[in-house]
Write a protein that holds these residues in place. Structure first.
Motif, PDB file in Angstrom:
ATOM      1  N   ASP A   1     -26.256 -15.969  47.357  1.00 46.94           N
ATOM      2  CA  ASP A   1     -25.449 -14.890  47.921  1.00 46.94           C
ATOM      3  C   ASP A   1     -25.581 -14.779  49.434  1.00 46.94           C
ATOM      4  O   ASP A   1     -24.751 -14.152  50.093  1.00 46.94           O
ATOM      5  N   TYR A   2     -26.616 -15.350  50.024  1.00 49.10           N
ATOM      6  CA  TYR A   2     -26.775 -15.370  51.481  1.00 49.10           C
ATOM      7  C   TYR A   2     -25.541 -15.975  52.138  1.00 49.10           C
ATOM      8  O   TYR A   2     -25.072 -15.486  53.166  1.00 49.10           O
ATOM      9  N   THR A   3     -25.005 -17.034  51.544  1.00 47.16           N
ATOM     10  CA  THR A   3     -23.797 -17.663  52.088  1.00 47.16           C
ATOM     11  C   THR A   3     -22.559 -16.904  51.649  1.00 47.16           C
ATOM     12  O   THR A   3     -21.755 -16.480  52.480  1.00 47.16           O
ATOM     13  N   ASP A   4     -22.411 -16.711  50.330  1.00 46.61           N
ATOM     14  CA  ASP A   4     -21.287 -15.917  49.819  1.00 46.61           C
ATOM     15  C   ASP A   4     -21.416 -15.797  48.309  1.00 46.61           C
ATOM     16  O   ASP A   4     -21.583 -16.818  47.629  1.00 46.61           O
ATOM     17  N   PRO A   5     -21.336 -14.576  47.741  1.00 47.08           N
ATOM     18  CA  PRO A   5     -21.419 -14.408  46.285  1.00 47.08           C
ATOM     19  C   PRO A   5     -20.325 -15.156  45.526  1.00 47.08           C
ATOM     20  O   PRO A   5     -20.493 -15.475  44.346  1.00 47.08           O
ATOM     21  N   ALA A   6     -19.205 -15.455  46.181  1.00 45.02           N
ATOM     22  CA  ALA A   6     -18.107 -16.144  45.502  1.00 45.02           C
ATOM     23  C   ALA A   6     -18.537 -17.517  44.997  1.00 45.02           C
ATOM     24  O   ALA A   6     -18.032 -17.995  43.975  1.00 45.02           O
ATOM     25  N   ILE A   7     -19.471 -18.160  45.683  1.00 46.55           N
ATOM     26  CA  ILE A   7     -19.924 -19.493  45.263  1.00 46.55           C
ATOM     27  C   ILE A   7     -20.614 -19.397  43.909  1.00 46.55           C
ATOM     28  O   ILE A   7     -20.316 -20.152  42.978  1.00 46.55           O
ATOM     29  N   GLY A   8     -21.538 -18.454  43.783  1.00 44.35           N
ATOM     30  CA  GLY A   8     -22.216 -18.255  42.507  1.00 44.35           C
ATOM     31  C   GLY A   8     -21.272 -17.809  41.418  1.00 44.35           C
ATOM     32  O   GLY A   8     -21.382 -18.253  40.262  1.00 44.35           O
ATOM     33  N   ASP A   9     -20.314 -16.952  41.748  1.00 46.80           N
ATOM     34  CA  ASP A   9     -19.358 -16.479  40.746  1.00 46.80           C
ATOM     35  C   ASP A   9     -18.513 -17.634  40.205  1.00 46.80           C
ATOM     36  O   ASP A   9     -18.250 -17.717  38.998  1.00 46.80           O
TER      37      ASP A   9
END
Length: 464
Positions: free
Chosen positions: A369-377
């Motif tokens: 999530d440090y970079t962007d939560p969209a990646i994990g989602d």
């Protein structure tokens, strides 16, 4: 989808059709639903920063599957919004010969791919032929990202990608974790008033209570196919009984320690559990265990390899009631509730020609999530098993992902990080299976584990 991907896809779908025809339609519907979800994430994604100065082509080599290929395909559209001048090429193949092919290609210094996604247990052998680069210099270019990664991904995971283990350079990144842990039908334990088993004695009692083969219900299941799969079962129980592979993993040590109190207890526990085993257990891998749970015939697996698919409504009607927790522990000195750590990681090919673009992909794909939560989602929507705590914390309503979050701090590696580890794992499984099947007595089987391991270590020069 290119021709190679399409051929791999056809092989996998043919196997699925043979094994579970009734599931195929639901599976396709689920894939379509996941595609819509990933598509929505992609459409809504606005990058915080664009790196148009990084260019090139990155060829990704991997085995086809949800965790391997599907997750990378889900992230690729996000990546290309951040790195618009990097071309990502997918080169997937069936898993049946993937590991052997990777080792063969690395041994001949093949430059035709840039990033490989592979089980971390293969890292020592690949590193031994000089095929992966240290990524410490790349990580030093963005210390904020590096420091977050090393906090967000548990040390028990990141250490698996260090060479030498624990204190060496990082040679890979990961956002994939897996554990050999306990699967159980929470509804049935509650219905029968069975407390969750925390010792192997409790586990054996629970298996007996749950066992009802006349009605198609079995009190135990495990991936006990003779060889490496049974080897993970033996090592999993051995570890919970306080056992280890060697007296110490350093010069003057490397003496095998299977014929010990922990080894005896582990063998007896497995022997007793197998009295209540689903018949498929004796030749089962992960897939057979999953299918038996999905069909409702398997209800308790004190040790099996973790998978998010059992909480997938497109795979099983029991998706809400299959839960995961730490395995039981034994009675021997040092016994502890611990799970085996598995997982997949990526490395940059030493002989690839696009290292900067390759690392850009690795860094983005393995971000939390440090970079962007969209990646994990996007990864979770595609079937990922994240190792980042920041991602797992947001998915505590998902039984398996919640189980990973609980288990990661309490794990042991599923292999020792030495090139001989896969061969030792296989011989452990051979000797354990021979004992359980009545082909050897317990003393002969455990002595053979020690003797055969010692011969491998002698051949590797560990005692010189």
């Amino acid at each position: 989808m290119n021709n190679r991907d399409y051929e791999a896809y056809k092989l996998i779908q043919a196997q699925v059709a043979r094994d579970r025809k009734s599931w195929l339609t639901r599976r396709r519907l689920l894939q379509a639903s996941a595609a819509v979800t990933v598509g929505a994430i992609t459409s809504a994604y606005t990058p915080k920063e664009v790196f148009a100065d990084v260019g090139g082509k990155v060829t990704l080599y991997f085995a086809e599957g949800k965790r391997w290929g599907d997750t990378q395909r889900a992230v690729q559209p996000l990546f290309n919004k951040v790195y618009p001048n990097v071309e990502v090429v997918f080169a997937g193949q069936p898993i049946s010969d993937f590991f052997q092919t990777v080792i063969a290609r690395m041994s001949v210094k093949a430059p035709d791919f840039d990033v490989t996604y592979i089980d971390w247990g293969r890292f020592p052998a690949i590193h031994a032929v000089g095929a992966m680069i240290s990524i410490e210099d790349y990580l030093a270019q963005d210390t904020g990202w590096r420091d977050d990664y090393l906090i967000d991904v548990p040390k028990s995971v990141t250490d698996l990608y260090r060479i030498p283990s624990g204190n060496g350079d990082l040679h890979g990144l990961t956002d994939d974790g897996n554990v050999m842990t306990t699967f159980y039908r929470k509804d049935l334990l509650e219905k029968k008033g069975i407390a969750y088993p925390t010792t192997w004695d409790d586990a054996i009692d629970a298996s007996k209570e749950l066992h009802d083969p006349a009605n198609g219900q079995y009190g135990h299941i495990g991936n006990f196919q003779r060889g490496a799969w049974a080897g993970t079962v033996f090592w999993g129980v051995h570890a919970t009984c306080g056992g280890w592979w060697f007296d110490k993993m350093a010069p003057g040590g490397w003496n095998p320690t299977f014929a010990t109190d922990a080894g005896y207890e582990a063998m007896r526990v497995i022997q007793k559990l197998m009295e209540y085993a689903h018949p498929v257990s004796f030749n089962a891998t992960e897939d057979e265990v999953n299918k038996a749970f999905a069909q409702g015939h398997a209800v308790y697996a004190p040790l099996a390899w973790g998978t998010a698919v059992l909480n997938d409504p497109g795979f099983t009607d029991f998706h809400e009631v299959v839960h995961f927790d730490l395995p039981p522990k034994g009675k021997s000195t040092g016994s502890v509730r611990t799970a085996q750590m598995g997982g997949l990681g990526q490395f940059v090919n030493t002989w690839g020609e696009n290292k900067d673009a390759a690392f850009a992909w690795m860094k983005f794909f393995n971000s939390g999530d440090y970079t962007d939560p969209a990646i994990g989602d996007a990864k979770v929507a595609a079937g990922a098993q994240p190792a980042h705590a920041s991602i797992l914390k947001r998915y505590q309503g998902h039984n398996f992902l919640a189980g990973l979050y609980r288990a990661f701090p309490h794990t042991v590696p599923y292999l020792m990080q030495i090139p001989e580890a896969n061969a030792i794992q296989a011989l452990m499984g051979e000797e354990c299976a021979d004992f359980v099947n009545g082909d050897k007595d317990i003393d002969a089987a455990l002595k053979a584990m020690d003797d055969r391991t010692r011969r491998l270590m002698e051949d590797g020069g560990y005692y010189s």
